[in-house]
Design a protein around this motif. Structure first.
Motif, PDB file in Angstrom:
ATOM      1  N   ILE A  34       0.832  -1.211   0.000  1.00  0.00           N
ATOM      2  CA  ILE A  34       0.000   0.000   0.000  1.00  0.00           C
ATOM      3  C   ILE A  34       0.862   1.255   0.000  1.00  0.00           C
ATOM      4  O   ILE A  34       0.610   2.206  -0.749  1.00  0.00           O
ATOM      5  CB  ILE A  34      -0.950  -0.004   1.213  1.00  0.00           C
ATOM      6  N   TYR A  35       1.899   1.258   0.825  1.00  0.00           N
ATOM      7  CA  TYR A  35       2.773   2.431   0.891  1.00  0.00           C
ATOM      8  C   TYR A  35       3.540   2.621  -0.414  1.00  0.00           C
ATOM      9  O   TYR A  35       3.740   3.757  -0.864  1.00  0.00           O
ATOM     10  CB  TYR A  35       3.749   2.306   2.068  1.00  0.00           C
ATOM     11  N   PHE A  36       3.966   1.538  -1.016  1.00  0.00           N
ATOM     12  CA  PHE A  36       4.685   1.654  -2.287  1.00  0.00           C
ATOM     13  C   PHE A  36       3.780   2.248  -3.365  1.00  0.00           C
ATOM     14  O   PHE A  36       4.187   3.158  -4.098  1.00  0.00           O
ATOM     15  CB  PHE A  36       5.197   0.287  -2.736  1.00  0.00           C
ATOM     16  N   LEU A  37       2.563   1.735  -3.465  1.00  0.00           N
ATOM     17  CA  LEU A  37       1.626   2.241  -4.469  1.00  0.00           C
ATOM     18  C   LEU A  37       1.306   3.708  -4.231  1.00  0.00           C
ATOM     19  O   LEU A  37       1.226   4.499  -5.180  1.00  0.00           O
ATOM     20  CB  LEU A  37       0.336   1.411  -4.450  1.00  0.00           C
ATOM     21  N   TYR A  38       1.141   4.063  -2.959  1.00  0.00           N
ATOM     22  CA  TYR A  38       0.814   5.457  -2.656  1.00  0.00           C
ATOM     23  C   TYR A  38       1.961   6.386  -3.039  1.00  0.00           C
ATOM     24  O   TYR A  38       1.753   7.391  -3.727  1.00  0.00           O
ATOM     25  CB  TYR A  38       0.489   5.630  -1.172  1.00  0.00           C
ATOM     26  N   LEU A 210      -3.285   5.518  10.071  1.00  0.00           N
ATOM     27  CA  LEU A 210      -3.186   6.905  10.531  1.00  0.00           C
ATOM     28  C   LEU A 210      -1.925   7.574   9.991  1.00  0.00           C
ATOM     29  O   LEU A 210      -1.943   8.751   9.620  1.00  0.00           O
ATOM     30  CB  LEU A 210      -3.190   6.953  12.064  1.00  0.00           C
ATOM     31  N   LEU A 211      -0.837   6.822   9.941  1.00  0.00           N
ATOM     32  CA  LEU A 211       0.406   7.365   9.399  1.00  0.00           C
ATOM     33  C   LEU A 211       0.244   7.723   7.929  1.00  0.00           C
ATOM     34  O   LEU A 211       0.670   8.803   7.488  1.00  0.00           O
ATOM     35  CB  LEU A 211       1.538   6.348   9.570  1.00  0.00           C
ATOM     36  N   LEU A 212      -0.396   6.847   7.171  1.00  0.00           N
ATOM     37  CA  LEU A 212      -0.590   7.105   5.744  1.00  0.00           C
ATOM     38  C   LEU A 212      -1.512   8.305   5.520  1.00  0.00           C
ATOM     39  O   LEU A 212      -1.253   9.142   4.644  1.00  0.00           O
ATOM     40  CB  LEU A 212      -1.164   5.865   5.063  1.00  0.00           C
ATOM     41  N   VAL A 213      -2.576   8.391   6.314  1.00  0.00           N
ATOM     42  CA  VAL A 213      -3.483   9.538   6.206  1.00  0.00           C
ATOM     43  C   VAL A 213      -2.748  10.826   6.557  1.00  0.00           C
ATOM     44  O   VAL A 213      -2.912  11.862   5.891  1.00  0.00           O
ATOM     45  CB  VAL A 213      -4.711   9.352   7.125  1.00  0.00           C
ATOM     46  N   SER A 214      -1.915  10.774   7.587  1.00  0.00           N
ATOM     47  CA  SER A 214      -1.136  11.951   7.989  1.00  0.00           C
ATOM     48  C   SER A 214      -0.174  12.373   6.891  1.00  0.00           C
ATOM     49  O   SER A 214      -0.019  13.566   6.600  1.00  0.00           O
ATOM     50  CB  SER A 214      -0.358  11.653   9.277  1.00  0.00           C
ATOM     51  N   ILE A 215       0.477  11.396   6.276  1.00  0.00           N
ATOM     52  CA  ILE A 215       1.396  11.692   5.176  1.00  0.00           C
ATOM     53  C   ILE A 215       0.642  12.318   4.010  1.00  0.00           C
ATOM     54  O   ILE A 215       1.102  13.292   3.400  1.00  0.00           O
ATOM     55  CB  ILE A 215       2.121  10.406   4.724  1.00  0.00           C
ATOM     56  N   HIS A 216      -0.528  11.767   3.709  1.00  0.00           N
ATOM     57  CA  HIS A 216      -1.338  12.287   2.602  1.00  0.00           C
ATOM     58  C   HIS A 216      -1.744  13.739   2.849  1.00  0.00           C
ATOM     59  O   HIS A 216      -1.607  14.600   1.962  1.00  0.00           O
ATOM     60  CB  HIS A 216      -2.578  11.414   2.429  1.00  0.00           C
ATOM     61  N   LEU A 217      -2.225  14.030   4.048  1.00  0.00           N
ATOM     62  CA  LEU A 217      -2.640  15.395   4.376  1.00  0.00           C
ATOM     63  C   LEU A 217      -1.441  16.345   4.371  1.00  0.00           C
ATOM     64  O   LEU A 217      -1.549  17.492   3.917  1.00  0.00           O
ATOM     65  CB  LEU A 217      -3.325  15.416   5.745  1.00  0.00           C
ATOM     66  N   ALA A 218      -0.310  15.857   4.876  1.00  0.00           N
ATOM     67  CA  ALA A 218       0.890  16.694   4.918  1.00  0.00           C
ATOM     68  C   ALA A 218       1.384  17.020   3.513  1.00  0.00           C
ATOM     69  O   ALA A 218       1.749  18.165   3.219  1.00  0.00           O
ATOM     70  CB  ALA A 218       1.986  15.989   5.716  1.00  0.00           C
ATOM     71  N   ILE A 219       1.391  16.026   2.637  1.00  0.00           N
ATOM     72  CA  ILE A 219       1.843  16.252   1.259  1.00  0.00           C
ATOM     73  C   ILE A 219       0.919  17.240   0.550  1.00  0.00           C
ATOM     74  O   ILE A 219       1.379  18.154  -0.146  1.00  0.00           O
ATOM     75  CB  ILE A 219       1.910  14.921   0.491  1.00  0.00           C
TER      76      ILE A 219
END
Length: 236
Positions: A34-38, A210-219
């Motif tokens: 999931i992280y790689f695809l994102y 939560l980490l992925l959502v945080s990264i998405h919002l931050a980006i």
């Protein structure tokens, strides 16, 4: 290739941390995938677009400033255009080479398709007015130059703030993941009995979600610039 390696490295680290936290290979593999695809398909695109817009906006500001200054001194479109593009590189240089067969005014108008910003559209209107009525082009463009300076100062502040916020974001999550690792190995006798259990798997999944959502919002936040491309991209 560089983006591919970075995406793979980040996803591999997250997958490894997912396994350390849950003790479940399937959870770790899911996190890694999931992280790689994102990162490879979404984050790469957002960062690339932001950097491209930032660079293009800088080229636009420099072109307009140099052109107006040279035009006020020389009074020649050809000389002003040459002075404004003498240090062009990258994609901007490619655009200039593509239109070098056109007349000078046609080149200036064509660049409205490359500099898709309101300030360039304003610049073209001022240039048209100058050609029709004459006068002091710097006086006519005073408001435009003030707006360019304001945008430049704002973009410097925003970029600096984005870097600082990014560092704060990374430090916060490093501490969070560090606590998870400490609990995993510091309380290994207790934690080992919970590994691969449903509760731990759910908690690990929630943490990395939560980490992925945080990264998405931050980006999304950190790649937003105070200057955006407009719809004025056709030659006037």
């Amino acid at each position: 290739m560089k983006i591919l390696l970075i995406s793979f490295l980040i996803s591999l680290i997250c997958g490894a941390l997912g396994y350390v936290s849950s003790g479940n290979y399937y959870v770790a593999m899911a996190i890694c995938l999931i992280y790689f695809l994102y990162f490879f398909f979404h984050a790469k695109k957002k960062v690339y677009q932001s950097n491209t817009t930032y660079k293009c906006a800088g080229e636009c500001r420099q072109f307009v400033n140099n052109f107006l200054l040279s035009m006020s001194i020389r009074g020649s479109l050809a000389e002003a255009f040459e002075n404004a593009t003498i240090n062009a590189d990258g994609q901007f240089k490619n655009e200039l080479e593509f239109i070098e067969h056109l007349a000078i005014r046609e080149r200036i108008d064509y660049l409205n398709k490359y500099f898709r910003f309101d300030i360039y559209y304003m610049f073209l209107n001022i240039l048209t007015l100058y050609e029709d009525q004459g006068g002091d082009i710097l006086t006519m463009a005073e408001t435009l130059l003030q707006e360019i300076n304001r945008i430049e100062e704002t973009m410097i502040v925003v970029r600096s703030l984005s870097i600082r916020r990014t560092m704060e974001f990374l430090i916060l999550w490093f501490i969070t993941l560090g606590i998870v690792i400490f609990v995993r190995f510091g309380l290994s006798s207790f934690y080992s009995r919970m590994l691969n259990g449903l509760i731990v798997i759910l908690m690990t999944s929630l943490l990395f979600t939560l980490l992925l959502v945080s990264i998405h919002l931050a980006i999304n936040k950190f790649t937003r610039l105070p200057i955006e491309e407009s719809s004025h991209h056709e030659t006037i």
